[in-house]
Design an enzyme around this catalytic site. Structure first.
Site, PDB file in Angstrom:
ATOM      1  N   ASN A  89       6.669 -21.383   4.401  1.00 47.26           N
ATOM      2  CA  ASN A  89       7.338 -20.965   3.170  1.00 47.26           C
ATOM      3  C   ASN A  89       8.458 -20.021   3.571  1.00 47.26           C
ATOM      4  O   ASN A  89       8.208 -18.996   4.205  1.00 47.26           O
ATOM      5  CB  ASN A  89       6.348 -20.254   2.247  1.00 47.26           C
ATOM      6  CG  ASN A  89       7.013 -19.631   1.023  1.00 47.26           C
ATOM      7  OD1 ASN A  89       6.510 -18.662   0.478  1.00 47.26           O
ATOM      8  ND2 ASN A  89       8.146 -20.169   0.586  1.00 47.26           N
ATOM      9  N   GLY A  90       9.680 -20.382   3.189  1.00 48.36           N
ATOM     10  CA  GLY A  90      10.833 -19.552   3.532  1.00 48.36           C
ATOM     11  C   GLY A  90      11.977 -20.416   4.006  1.00 48.36           C
ATOM     12  O   GLY A  90      12.013 -21.618   3.754  1.00 48.36           O
ATOM     13  N   TYR A 104      10.732 -14.178 -11.204  1.00 49.95           N
ATOM     14  CA  TYR A 104      10.608 -15.585 -11.589  1.00 49.95           C
ATOM     15  C   TYR A 104       9.661 -16.408 -10.726  1.00 49.95           C
ATOM     16  O   TYR A 104       8.893 -17.218 -11.234  1.00 49.95           O
ATOM     17  CB  TYR A 104      11.999 -16.235 -11.550  1.00 49.95           C
ATOM     18  CG  TYR A 104      11.995 -17.740 -11.664  1.00 49.95           C
ATOM     19  CD1 TYR A 104      11.867 -18.360 -12.901  1.00 49.95           C
ATOM     20  CD2 TYR A 104      12.102 -18.548 -10.531  1.00 49.95           C
ATOM     21  CE1 TYR A 104      11.842 -19.749 -13.012  1.00 49.95           C
ATOM     22  CE2 TYR A 104      12.082 -19.935 -10.632  1.00 49.95           C
ATOM     23  CZ  TYR A 104      11.956 -20.525 -11.870  1.00 49.95           C
ATOM     24  OH  TYR A 104      11.929 -21.887 -11.973  1.00 49.95           O
ATOM     25  N   ASP A 160      15.413 -14.620 -21.279  1.00 47.04           N
ATOM     26  CA  ASP A 160      15.234 -15.517 -20.126  1.00 47.04           C
ATOM     27  C   ASP A 160      15.186 -14.656 -18.874  1.00 47.04           C
ATOM     28  O   ASP A 160      15.607 -13.498 -18.877  1.00 47.04           O
ATOM     29  CB  ASP A 160      16.393 -16.518 -20.069  1.00 47.04           C
ATOM     30  CG  ASP A 160      15.986 -17.820 -19.381  1.00 47.04           C
ATOM     31  OD1 ASP A 160      14.937 -17.848 -18.716  1.00 47.04           O
ATOM     32  OD2 ASP A 160      16.734 -18.808 -19.517  1.00 47.04           O
ATOM     33  N   ASP A 161      14.686 -15.249 -17.766  1.00 46.06           N
ATOM     34  CA  ASP A 161      14.535 -14.455 -16.538  1.00 46.06           C
ATOM     35  C   ASP A 161      15.809 -14.353 -15.733  1.00 46.06           C
ATOM     36  O   ASP A 161      16.044 -13.360 -15.043  1.00 46.06           O
ATOM     37  CB  ASP A 161      13.414 -15.041 -15.675  1.00 46.06           C
ATOM     38  CG  ASP A 161      13.685 -16.488 -15.334  1.00 46.06           C
ATOM     39  OD1 ASP A 161      14.381 -16.757 -14.358  1.00 46.06           O
ATOM     40  OD2 ASP A 161      13.213 -17.361 -16.091  1.00 46.06           O
ATOM     41  N   CYS A 196      14.267  -6.965  -0.940  1.00 46.04           N
ATOM     42  CA  CYS A 196      15.515  -7.721  -0.833  1.00 46.04           C
ATOM     43  C   CYS A 196      16.002  -7.980  -2.246  1.00 46.04           C
ATOM     44  O   CYS A 196      15.239  -8.418  -3.104  1.00 46.04           O
ATOM     45  CB  CYS A 196      15.301  -9.062  -0.120  1.00 46.04           C
ATOM     46  SG  CYS A 196      16.817 -10.074  -0.133  1.00 46.04           S
ATOM     47  N   CYS A 237      20.747 -11.368  -3.675  1.00 47.92           N
ATOM     48  CA  CYS A 237      21.431 -12.280  -4.595  1.00 47.92           C
ATOM     49  C   CYS A 237      22.059 -11.511  -5.756  1.00 47.92           C
ATOM     50  O   CYS A 237      22.942 -12.030  -6.442  1.00 47.92           O
ATOM     51  CB  CYS A 237      20.479 -13.354  -5.096  1.00 47.92           C
ATOM     52  SG  CYS A 237      18.892 -12.733  -5.643  1.00 47.92           S
ATOM     53  N   GLY A 239       6.738 -25.584  -5.053  1.00 48.84           N
ATOM     54  CA  GLY A 239       7.357 -26.735  -4.416  1.00 48.84           C
ATOM     55  C   GLY A 239       6.764 -28.014  -4.944  1.00 48.84           C
ATOM     56  O   GLY A 239       5.545 -28.168  -4.953  1.00 48.84           O
ATOM     57  N   CYS A 243       8.501 -23.599  -1.385  1.00 45.53           N
ATOM     58  CA  CYS A 243       7.238 -23.947  -0.747  1.00 45.53           C
ATOM     59  C   CYS A 243       6.088 -22.971  -1.004  1.00 45.53           C
ATOM     60  O   CYS A 243       6.283 -21.772  -1.143  1.00 45.53           O
ATOM     61  CB  CYS A 243       7.389 -24.120   0.744  1.00 45.53           C
ATOM     62  SG  CYS A 243       8.751 -25.200   1.189  1.00 45.53           S
ATOM     63  N   SER A 290       8.928 -19.043 -18.169  1.00 47.15           N
ATOM     64  CA  SER A 290       9.254 -17.933 -17.279  1.00 47.15           C
ATOM     65  C   SER A 290       9.788 -16.711 -18.032  1.00 47.15           C
ATOM     66  O   SER A 290       9.673 -15.590 -17.551  1.00 47.15           O
ATOM     67  CB  SER A 290      10.263 -18.377 -16.220  1.00 47.15           C
ATOM     68  OG  SER A 290      11.392 -18.952 -16.831  1.00 47.15           O
TER      69      SER A 290
HETATM   70  S1  SF4 Z   1      18.520 -13.141  -1.866  1.00 47.21           S
HETATM   71 FE1  SF4 Z   1      17.445 -12.919  -3.855  1.00 47.21          FE
HETATM   72  S2  SF4 Z   1      16.078 -14.711  -4.005  1.00 47.21           S
HETATM   73 FE2  SF4 Z   1      16.735 -14.531  -1.846  1.00 47.21          FE
HETATM   74  S3  SF4 Z   1      15.129 -13.339  -0.846  1.00 47.21           S
HETATM   75 FE3  SF4 Z   1      16.696 -11.878  -1.483  1.00 47.21          FE
HETATM   76  S4  SF4 Z   1      16.067 -11.211  -3.566  1.00 47.21           S
HETATM   77 FE4  SF4 Z   1      14.905 -13.053  -3.053  1.00 47.21          FE
END
Ligand code: SF4
Length: 514
Positions: A126-127, A276, A379-380, A467, A470, A52, A25, A317
């Site tokens: 957004n989120g 990305y 690639d990203d 963060c 992932c 989005g 979003c 990207s």
């Molecule tokens: S888990 Fe990855 S994609 Fe999700 S908010 Fe954290 S860094 Fe971003």
């Protein structure tokens, strides 16, 4: 007033192989007496379309009533001169949606709309929230004085927050205004949220205490703008004032701009925005996204050199990182793939014959450039690996002598619960396979990823403030039991009997089973 027009169909991606990360979003808001706020919002959303592409909507207030117009499809498909001309006023909020909680249907399109004790509220998000079940229980417990207005079925996390903001009451049962309700409701909301919302007279914006998703404040000659990315300020001629801070609530009306804090800031902004998600011309925490991506490519070249003749990006990207890789390695840069920018942006279902063409719908090789060359393909990211596997096959068929894949982010091993729809853990190709095994699975001559530290350093943002869950599994907040997470948590058949959140050490173990 909500104006249903669409039939709730999905916007189909023509390319069944395209399993890349999906954004969650874009939001835009404007307070500007004397301006055509619906048109400003249209162009703001147009600049945020990459975030989005399933549905779009705009809410407008003229000071006495709010009108909402939304439908399935791209911003340019949903709105025309006529619909924008009917949305008159001086405050607007807009939304372009990719669904993470709640199916991709007209009902779940945003801005959401609710009546309040003082008028009404429209909200875009957004989120993605992680305590949806807890919020659903809170909403179910709203005072019964306005049950019909605030207890319509809720099928997405955003509408829950809207219902909670609309339904708060004071000690004597009197309805609170949106501005009074926000500092009570927002601290109860957990997860990633950049909200833009409005009542009849005031534009609001709020960002979660971690500031996971971006949100910026801009200035127009005759008003104020808030948007997911600085690129949306540029398109409407607004100048960047600053980022909305994590844990901050902004209110704008005829009395000016008021900024208050509803929670202490604990910044953990999403590093994947730099890799990305965000547009390359956007600035996050003062850093230009394009420069971060070029720097990721440079560092990738240092960490993972290749003996090759040509560096090509996976467009679009992968382009900045490929430029950086070529610069640092001294290997010439070229365009070996042509992207059809409009694939995936249609309601027309592909025929079976066209489906079988797979990646060729989206990318076509330039044989004259590729033939006989040892290629570095930048690639990203890799999610499931389907796109890259098809790409390697296509490049070999086009005559590439060798294909070396270089990725400007580390292996994605963990799901995101904060607005990016990667996949379940089991679907992520990096979950359980070594880098070498992934390369073999893709059919590449070699595969390398950038290191986590090099990617982080390329953003120029301190690692603890990002963060990167992932990639390393270090989530910025405690997560509930997976049973109460997920896109359909509010739409399951047993919708009214969901358990309360089960937070705690067991949640992490449960997460590993995803
Ligand atoms: S888990 Fe990855 S994609 Fe999700 S908010 Fe954290 S860094 Fe971003």
């Amino acid at each position: 007033m909500n104006v249903p027009r669409g039939d709730g169909r999905l916007s189909h991606d023509l390319d069944p192989q395209d399993q890349g990360p999906k954004d969650a979003c874009g939001v835009f808001g404007v307070w500007a007496p004397g301006e055509e706020v619906a048109k400003l919002t249209f162009f703001g959303l147009y600049a945020l379309q990459h975030r989005g592409q399933e549905s779009a909507g705009i809410a407008v207030s003229d000071g006495s009533k709010i009108l909402v117009f939304k439908d399935m499809g791209l911003v340019s498909q949903v709105f025309d001169e006529s619909s924008l001309g009917s949305l008159t006023g001086h405050i607007a909020v807009g939304h372009a949606r990719y669904s993470t909680t709640g199916a991709s249907t007209w009902e779940n399109a945003q801005p959401t709309f609710r009546a309040t004790g003082h008028g009404s509220i429209a909200l875009g998000h957004n989120g993605n929230l992680v305590n949806t079940a807890e919020l659903a229980d809170l909403a179910a417990g709203l005072p019964g004085s306005r049950p019909q207005r605030n207890r319509a079925p809720v099928t997405n996390d955003t509408d829950l927050v809207t219902a909670l903001l609309a339904g708060q009451t004071g000690e004597n049962g009197e309805p609170l205004t949106v501005e009074q309700a926000a500092p009570l409701v927002l601290p109860r909301v957990k997860g990633a949220y950049s909200f833009v919302f409005m009542d009849e007279t005031t534009l609001y914006a709020a960002r979660d205490p971690q500031g996971i998703r971006p949100l910026v404040l801009g200035r127009l000659e005759r008003g104020w703008v808030v948007a997911s990315e600085t690129a949306a300020l540029d398109i409407v001629g607004a100048s960047l004032v600053r980022e909305i801070e994590p844990g901050e609530l902004i209110a704008v009306d005829g009395d000016g701009l008021r900024a208050t804090r509803f929670a202490e800031a604990r910044p953990r902004t999403c590093v994947f925005e730099h890799v990305y998600l965000a547009r390359p011309d956007t600035y996050i925490s003062g850093r230009n996204v394009y420069l971060s991506r070029v720097e990721m490519g440079r560092r990738l070249a240092g960490e993972a050199p290749a003996d090759a003749d040509l560096v090509i990006p996976t467009p679009e990207s992968g382009t900045p990182a490929a430029i950086g890789y070529a610069e640092a390695s001294g290997i010439p840069y070229g365009s070996g793939l042509v992207k059809n920018a409009y694939v995936g942006r249609t309601f027309i279902q592909p025929s079976q014959t066209i489906r079988q063409l797979g990646i060729r719908l989206k990318l076509n090789p330039l044989k004259e450039v590729i033939r006989g060359k040892r290629l570095v393909v930048v690639d990203d990211s890799i999610v499931r690996g389907n796109t890259q596997r098809a790409l390697v096959r296509m490049l070999r068929e086009a005559g590439a002598a060798e294909v070396h894949i270089r990725i400007s982010s580390p292996p994605i091993k963990w799901p995101c619960f904060f607005g990016i729809d990667f996949a379940t853990r089991a679907e992520l190709i990096a979950n359980g396979l070594s880098v070498e095994e992934i390369g073999t699975s893709l059919g590449a001559d070699s595969l390398s990823y950038i290191s986590l530290d090099a990617m982080v350093e390329a953003t120029t943002i301190d690692k603890p403030n990002l963060c990167r869950a992932c990639f390393d599994g270090s989530y910025p907040m405690e997560l509930p039991d997976p049973a109460v997470l997920g896109k359909d948590v509010l739409e399951k058949p047993d919708g009214g009997t969901r358990p309360l959140l089960a937070t705690g050490p067991g949640a992490a173990d449960a997460l590993r089973r995803l």
